[in-house]
Design a protein around this motif. Structure first.
Motif, PDB file in Angstrom:
ATOM      1  N   THR A   1       0.907  -0.991   0.017  1.00  0.00           N
ATOM      2  CA  THR A   1       0.101  -0.025   0.073  1.00  0.00           C
ATOM      3  C   THR A   1       0.926   1.115   0.034  1.00  0.00           C
ATOM      4  N   THR A   2       0.715   2.213  -0.803  1.00  0.00           N
ATOM      5  CA  THR A   2       1.395   3.425  -0.995  1.00  0.00           C
ATOM      6  C   THR A   2       0.361   4.524  -1.272  1.00  0.00           C
ATOM      7  N   GLU A   3       0.699   5.970  -0.878  1.00  0.00           N
ATOM      8  CA  GLU A   3       0.154   7.117  -1.197  1.00  0.00           C
ATOM      9  C   GLU A   3       0.733   7.667  -2.255  1.00  0.00           C
ATOM     10  N   THR A   4       0.244   7.971  -3.646  1.00  0.00           N
ATOM     11  CA  THR A   4       0.703   8.645  -4.641  1.00  0.00           C
ATOM     12  C   THR A   4      -0.191   9.747  -4.957  1.00  0.00           C
ATOM     13  N   THR A   5       0.692  10.716  -5.504  1.00  0.00           N
ATOM     14  CA  THR A   5      -0.124  11.991  -6.036  1.00  0.00           C
ATOM     15  C   THR A   5       0.121  11.981  -7.418  1.00  0.00           C
ATOM     16  N   TYR A   6      -0.965  12.254  -8.303  1.00  0.00           N
ATOM     17  CA  TYR A   6      -1.015  12.296  -9.747  1.00  0.00           C
ATOM     18  C   TYR A   6      -1.261  13.611 -10.201  1.00  0.00           C
ATOM     19  N   ARG A   7      -1.052  14.113 -11.449  1.00  0.00           N
ATOM     20  CA  ARG A   7      -1.459  15.324 -12.034  1.00  0.00           C
ATOM     21  C   ARG A   7      -2.847  14.941 -12.895  1.00  0.00           C
ATOM     22  N   VAL A   8      -3.728  15.684 -12.899  1.00  0.00           N
ATOM     23  CA  VAL A   8      -4.908  15.419 -13.644  1.00  0.00           C
ATOM     24  C   VAL A   8      -5.434  16.680 -14.416  1.00  0.00           C
TER      25      VAL A   8
ATOM     26  N   SER B   1     -16.498  12.759 -10.004  1.00  0.00           N
ATOM     27  CA  SER B   1     -16.378  11.619 -10.862  1.00  0.00           C
ATOM     28  C   SER B   1     -15.097  11.012 -10.866  1.00  0.00           C
ATOM     29  N   VAL B   2     -13.947  11.722 -10.829  1.00  0.00           N
ATOM     30  CA  VAL B   2     -12.744  11.225 -10.832  1.00  0.00           C
ATOM     31  C   VAL B   2     -12.575  10.089  -9.642  1.00  0.00           C
ATOM     32  N   ARG B   3     -12.866  10.664  -8.451  1.00  0.00           N
ATOM     33  CA  ARG B   3     -12.788   9.979  -7.029  1.00  0.00           C
ATOM     34  C   ARG B   3     -13.585   8.806  -7.295  1.00  0.00           C
ATOM     35  N   GLU B   4     -14.804   8.735  -7.729  1.00  0.00           N
ATOM     36  CA  GLU B   4     -15.873   7.555  -7.504  1.00  0.00           C
ATOM     37  C   GLU B   4     -15.012   6.631  -8.606  1.00  0.00           C
ATOM     38  N   GLU B   5     -14.634   7.023  -9.737  1.00  0.00           N
ATOM     39  CA  GLU B   5     -14.041   5.965 -10.742  1.00  0.00           C
ATOM     40  C   GLU B   5     -12.763   5.336 -10.313  1.00  0.00           C
TER      41      GLU B   5
ATOM     42  N   GLU C   1     -13.375   2.818  -7.316  1.00  0.00           N
ATOM     43  CA  GLU C   1     -13.853   1.463  -7.785  1.00  0.00           C
ATOM     44  C   GLU C   1     -12.715   0.376  -8.089  1.00  0.00           C
ATOM     45  N   LEU C   2     -11.589   0.897  -8.273  1.00  0.00           N
ATOM     46  CA  LEU C   2     -10.551   0.043  -8.849  1.00  0.00           C
ATOM     47  C   LEU C   2     -10.139  -1.040  -7.514  1.00  0.00           C
ATOM     48  N   GLU C   3      -9.760  -2.297  -7.816  1.00  0.00           N
ATOM     49  CA  GLU C   3      -9.198  -3.389  -6.704  1.00  0.00           C
ATOM     50  C   GLU C   3      -8.187  -2.664  -6.299  1.00  0.00           C
ATOM     51  N   GLY C   4      -7.945  -2.528  -4.771  1.00  0.00           N
ATOM     52  CA  GLY C   4      -6.629  -2.254  -4.388  1.00  0.00           C
ATOM     53  C   GLY C   4      -6.669  -0.746  -3.829  1.00  0.00           C
ATOM     54  N   VAL C   5      -7.618   0.163  -4.273  1.00  0.00           N
ATOM     55  CA  VAL C   5      -7.740   1.471  -3.666  1.00  0.00           C
ATOM     56  C   VAL C   5      -8.569   1.597  -2.574  1.00  0.00           C
ATOM     57  N   GLN C   6      -7.700   2.028  -1.559  1.00  0.00           N
ATOM     58  CA  GLN C   6      -8.317   2.425  -0.461  1.00  0.00           C
ATOM     59  C   GLN C   6      -9.113   3.654  -0.253  1.00  0.00           C
ATOM     60  N   SER C   7      -8.388   4.747  -0.936  1.00  0.00           N
ATOM     61  CA  SER C   7      -9.177   6.060  -0.754  1.00  0.00           C
ATOM     62  C   SER C   7      -8.262   6.903  -1.995  1.00  0.00           C
ATOM     63  N   ALA C   8      -9.240   7.628  -2.596  1.00  0.00           N
ATOM     64  CA  ALA C   8      -8.580   8.719  -3.568  1.00  0.00           C
ATOM     65  C   ALA C   8      -9.407   9.996  -3.171  1.00  0.00           C
ATOM     66  N   VAL C   9      -8.393  11.225  -3.419  1.00  0.00           N
ATOM     67  CA  VAL C   9      -8.855  12.558  -3.235  1.00  0.00           C
ATOM     68  C   VAL C   9      -8.413  13.356  -4.452  1.00  0.00           C
TER      69      VAL C   9
ATOM     70  N   ARG D   1      -4.499   6.486  -2.249  1.00  0.00           N
ATOM     71  CA  ARG D   1      -3.890   5.522  -1.282  1.00  0.00           C
ATOM     72  C   ARG D   1      -4.242   4.037  -1.766  1.00  0.00           C
ATOM     73  N   GLY D   2      -3.423   3.129  -1.856  1.00  0.00           N
ATOM     74  CA  GLY D   2      -3.635   1.817  -2.090  1.00  0.00           C
ATOM     75  C   GLY D   2      -2.554   1.161  -2.820  1.00  0.00           C
ATOM     76  N   SER D   3      -2.884   0.041  -3.626  1.00  0.00           N
ATOM     77  CA  SER D   3      -2.088  -0.859  -4.365  1.00  0.00           C
ATOM     78  C   SER D   3      -2.198  -0.922  -5.511  1.00  0.00           C
ATOM     79  N   ALA D   4      -3.094  -0.005  -6.436  1.00  0.00           N
ATOM     80  CA  ALA D   4      -3.678  -0.130  -7.815  1.00  0.00           C
ATOM     81  C   ALA D   4      -2.463   0.495  -8.841  1.00  0.00           C
ATOM     82  N   GLU D   5      -2.265  -0.035  -9.743  1.00  0.00           N
ATOM     83  CA  GLU D   5      -1.020   0.409 -10.841  1.00  0.00           C
ATOM     84  C   GLU D   5      -1.433   1.756 -11.470  1.00  0.00           C
TER      85      GLU D   5
END
Length: 69
Positions: free
Chosen positions: A4-11, A22-26, A29-37, A48-52
Motif C-alpha cells: 500500500t502506497t500513497e501517490t499523487t498524480y496530476r489530472v 467523478s474522478v474520485r468515484e471511478e 472502484e479499482l481493486e486495491g484502492v483504499q481512498s482517492a482525493v 492510497r492503495g496498491s492499484a497500478e
C-alpha cells in the motif's frame, strides 16, 4: 501481495466539484484502492492503495479526464 502506497498524480481538465467527484468515484472502484482525493484547484489526485498507474490512468480517462505524466 502488493504494498500500500500513497501517490499523487496530476489530472488535466477538472474544473468543478462534479469533476472531482467523478474522478474520485471511478478511481475508488479499482481493486486495491483504499481512498482517492481529487482536487480541482491543484489539479491533483492522491490515491492510497496498491492499484497500478495504468489502472488509475484508465479510470481517470473513463471519468473523462487525463492523467498527466
Amino acid at each position: 501481495m502488493s504494498q500500500t502506497t500513497e501517490t499523487t498524480y496530476r489530472v488535466q481538465g477538472m474544473t468543478c466539484g462534479h469533476c472531482e467527484l467523478s474522478v474520485r468515484e471511478e478511481v475508488e472502484e479499482l481493486e486495491g484502492v483504499q481512498s482517492a482525493v481529487a482536487d480541482r484547484v491543484s489539479g491533483s489526485l492522491t490515491v492510497r492503495g496498491s492499484a497500478e498507474r495504468d489502472q488509475i490512468r484508465q479510470a481517470v480517462k473513463t471519468a473523462g479526464y487525463t492523467l498527466l505524466d
